[in-house]
Design an enzyme around this catalytic site. Structure first.
Site, short mmCIF file in Angstrom:
data_model
loop_
_atom_site.label_atom_id
_atom_site.label_comp_id
_atom_site.label_asym_id
_atom_site.label_seq_id
_atom_site.Cartn_x
_atom_site.Cartn_y
_atom_site.Cartn_z
NE ARG A 1 -83.97 38.49 62.95
CZ ARG A 1 -84.44 39.73 63.08
NH1 ARG A 1 -84.60 40.50 62.03
NH2 ARG A 1 -84.76 40.20 64.25
CG HIS B 1 -81.09 43.99 61.02
ND1 HIS B 1 -81.65 43.78 59.77
CD2 HIS B 1 -82.13 44.04 61.88
CE1 HIS B 1 -82.96 43.69 59.90
NE2 HIS B 1 -83.28 43.85 61.17
CE LYS C 1 -91.67 18.02 59.55
NZ LYS C 1 -92.21 18.14 58.20
NE ARG D 1 -90.20 45.92 65.41
CZ ARG D 1 -90.72 46.95 66.08
NH1 ARG D 1 -90.68 48.14 65.56
NH2 ARG D 1 -91.25 46.78 67.26
CB THR D 2 -87.45 41.89 60.35
OG1 THR D 2 -86.94 42.72 61.39
CG2 THR D 2 -86.51 41.96 59.17
#
Lengths: 307, 432
Positions: free
Chosen positions: A105, A133, A83, A55-56
């Site tokens: 995020r 957020h 990695k 969504r974000t």
């Protein structure tokens, strides 16, 4: 403003500017056949997602594209990140590629703050751990203002897993900046020690706070919290803190119900509430797009909106 | 044999200037107008002399993490900080849980020769918390280990803790407990309180430390054993210790320099240089720790010097290793928080940083922690308390750079350190 790391970075004037700019974005795009503004042409926005969040991620991607920026998305899977490359090395790589803005995020609180120390471009916090957020809080404020006409003096009740919620932290900060009166409601286990220093009222009783609320914001509660004894069972949680039709009937006529998604239907919110006319859940998603356009525009100092 | 040193005009414990003659590894004479008898004359007018400091809690990282610190680099940092003895914690790789490993660390210390390195033995095999390590073998080894600790981990099992406390009585040992009820600190990142609530970092509640201290002092009382509590960090812990000492429990405790100065609001930077275990606490805790150190409830200042490689700190807070450097700035922090505030005089500092830690850890036998009097081993440091300097991480002797004091102006400079009459630091420079 260089970065948007916390809702506390915004004073009342700056927050209002973001909301007003988001409204302008809406207006500028309304009725256009080609849903694109040229304001960030030639600028590069990198979405750096260490945590799955369809969504974000999509919302930020689309916001940047509508402003004609070049958009690159790095997700934890399928890139150097998986990695074992360090956040700092990734930051330096992005820096070398000339990213003008990095939208990040991350599952760890404060990761965007660290990133901001290592890159020259703007950093936008798209959710960090259990911290904040801020664009979610902005889109929530935008939605409240659009539905109810004001934020000053608005009574907002935030319900659920406040302890682990970045949405709650950003909303508390932003809403108090904008003059709303916030009440947080949760079982005591899901409130942080130290919540008494927040600019909010604290309650353990949902039924008591519903009749006076203009806005009820339900937070997602993970069923797994049960195993750590935050509550005895999902059933007991939803009985005491879930918003069902009976409780919804206690709300004032004008009151709205919000949820940042994704919802646990039947846990914190009943289907009939989520799908009711009070629910703003779908609007929140579309408002998210406008607000994120506004944030990117303001941080990157694009050309005039009203073309 | 060196010709010795005549220190002219030195202020023992900051008191009136006298001359002090070091010869053949001991303090040969103390008095005014002493003759050099061929010794090098060092006109130190005004410098404060203190007994060589003893650190009960140092992580030298060797063997296993020589990229972060070695016995040699850590010894250098210690000497520059005015220390003449350090206790090397057991959480190396391999763990110091056998006679072989403790002897290796002890020997590396002797080869470097800047400070006496007294290895701490692990309480349990591999710090695993389930089976006693061969404590007696470590005690009988060349390293003559007397202090045992699973530091970094708490000896959680109360029955095992009881047995460990009892067992080491046979050779005059002491268990140094890292007090942390781990079920209360799962995922913990910082002190639990107002700041953790705002920053969204999982809290480490004071009660997790205090619960273990309460349990352990009761166990120590029950079996009549000696207990030492590592890095006490909360006001509640100080109260418990005061209570236990009042009851006559044989318990001692240490506080770190960083817990005497820094508070949890520094976590707001999300810079993991401030991440440490136990975490930085509140200003109220800092005040209680200073009061506890001043009245002797807390016996010692111990650095918990914890070097970490750059990559273990240049990362997200949650991914970083806990710990900070301490050896080189310890005395400055104590001067700043205890001496310049009038809470301890220099004799008090000597007691808390030399005499008592030497008794607790057993390095008295090697001549540490004694008074500055004629006939005593010449383990001492010279301090200029009047100068201040700004901490530059690049200038530190440690292999690591994780100092929380970068850019801070701190008082006091160690000008010289002597280990058994041999200068390990002269003019602020390490001699090896």
């Amino acid at each position: 403003m260089k970065h948007l790391l916390s809702a506390a970075d915004l004073d009342r004037e700056a927050a209002t500017l973001v909301l007003d700019t988001a409204a302008q974005m809406d207006a500028a795009l309304a009725g256009r056949e080609v849903k694109k503004l040229p304001t960030l042409r030639g600028r590069t926005v990198v979405n750096l997602f260490y945590e799955d969040s369809t969504r974000t991620r999509i919302s930020f991607e689309l916001a940047a594209k509508r402003l004609s920026a070049d958009v690159i998305t790095f997700s934890a899977k399928g890139s150097s990140v998986s990695k074992g490359e360090s956040l700092k090395d990734t930051a330096l790589t992005l820096e070398a590629m000339g990213a003008d803005a990095v939208v990040v995020r991350h599952s760890m609180s404060g990761a965007p703050h660290r990133l901001a120390q290592w890159v020259r471009g703007s950093v936008v916090n798209a959710g960090d751990g259990t911290h904040e957020h801020p664009t979610q809080a902005l889109l929530d404020a935008f939605t409240m203002r659009a539905r109810l006409g004001r934020l000053e003096g608005l009574r907002v009740t935030i319900v659920g897993d406040v302890l682990h919620s970045r949405v709650a932290r950003s909303n508390v900060l932003l809403l108090s900046t904008l003059g709303a009166e916030v009440t947080v409601v949760a079982p005591p286990t899901l409130l942080p020690v130290g919540v008494d220093a927040w600019p909010v009222e604290v309650s353990f009783d949902l039924d008591q706070s519903l009749p006076k609320a203009d806005v009820v914001m339900m937070l997602r509660v993970q069923r797994e919290r049960m195993s750590a004894s935050y509550f005895p069972s999902p059933r007991e949680y939803s009985r005491r803190y879930g918003l069902d039709a009976t409780r919804m009937a206690m709300l004032a006529e004008h009151a709205i119900v919000m949820h940042p998604g994704p919802m646990n239907r039947g846990m914190e919110i009943a289907a009939e509430v989520a799908d009711s006319v009070r629910s703003t859940i779908v609007e929140q998603v579309s408002n998210g797009l406008s607000v994120r356009m506004a944030v990117l525009y303001l941080l990157l100092g694009g050309a005039e909106v009203a073309a | 044999m060196t010709p010795g040193w005549l220190l002219r005009g030195v202020r023992l414990y900051g008191e009136a200037p006298v001359d002090l003659l070091i010869k053949d590894g001991v303090i040969a004479e103390v008095g005014s107008g002493l003759r050099a008898h061929g010794a090098d004359v060092f006109d130190v007018g005004g410098l404060v002399a203190l007994p060589g400091l003893v650190d009960l809690h140092t992580h030298l990282r060797e063997p296993g993490r020589e990229d972060a610190e070695t016995v040699t680099s850590g010894s250098r940092a210690a000497a520059l900080g005015g220390f003449t003895a350090v206790h090397a914690m057991a959480n190396t790789d391999p763990v110091a849980d056998t006679a072989g490993v403790v002897e290796q660390v002890w020997r590396l210390g002797r080869e470097t020769g800047l400070v006496d390195v007294a290895p701490v033995g692990a309480v349990t095999v591999g710090l695993g918390g389930s089976q006693l390590a061969e404590l007696g073998a470590m005690a009988d080894s060349a390293a003559r280990v007397r202090m045992f600790s699973d530091d970094g981990h708490c000896v959680s099992d109360p029955a095992l803790m009881r047995r460990a406390l009892e067992y080491v009585k046979a050779f005059g040992g002491v268990i140094a407990q890292h007090a942390e009820e781990h079920r209360l600190t799962e995922g913990a990142q910082m002190n639990e309180g107002v700041h953790s609530a705002r920053l969204g970092l999982t809290g480490w509640p004071a009660a997790a430390e205090e619960a273990i201290i309460a349990r352990d002092v009761l166990l120590a009382e029950h079996v009549g054993s000696r207990l030492h509590v590592c890095h006490v960090s909360t006001a509640g812990s100080v109260e418990l210790l005061r209570w236990a000492k009042g009851r006559g429990v044989d318990v001692t405790a240490e506080v770190t320099p960083h817990h005497l100065l820094l508070t949890d609001e520094l976590a707001a930077t999300y810079d993991p240089v401030y991440k440490v275990n136990p975490p930085l606490r509140t200003a109220c805790d800092v005040e209680a720790l200073r009061a506890g150190l001043a009245d002797g409830t807390i016996d010692a200042v111990a650095t918990d010097h914890a070097p970490h490689a750059v990559e273990d700190k240049e990362c997200e807070w949650g991914a970083a290793r806990p710990g900070m450097l301490g050896l080189q700035q310890a005395l400055s922090i104590v001067q700043l928080t205890m001496v310049d505030t009038g809470r301890l005089d220099w004799r008090g500092v000597a007691d808390r940083m030399s005499a008592r830690p030497a008794r607790i850890g057993g390095t008295v036998r090697d001549g540490h922690g004694g008074d500055l009097v004629a006939g005593a081993p010449a383990n001492l440091l010279l301090l200029d308390p009047a100068v201040t300097s700004v901490v530059d991480p690049a200038e530190l002797a440690s292999r690591s750079r994780n100092t929380p004091y970068a850019g801070r102006e701190l008082p006091g400079r160690v000008v010289a350190t002597f280990l058994r009459g041999v200068p390990t630091v002269l003019d602020g420079k390490a001699q090896a």
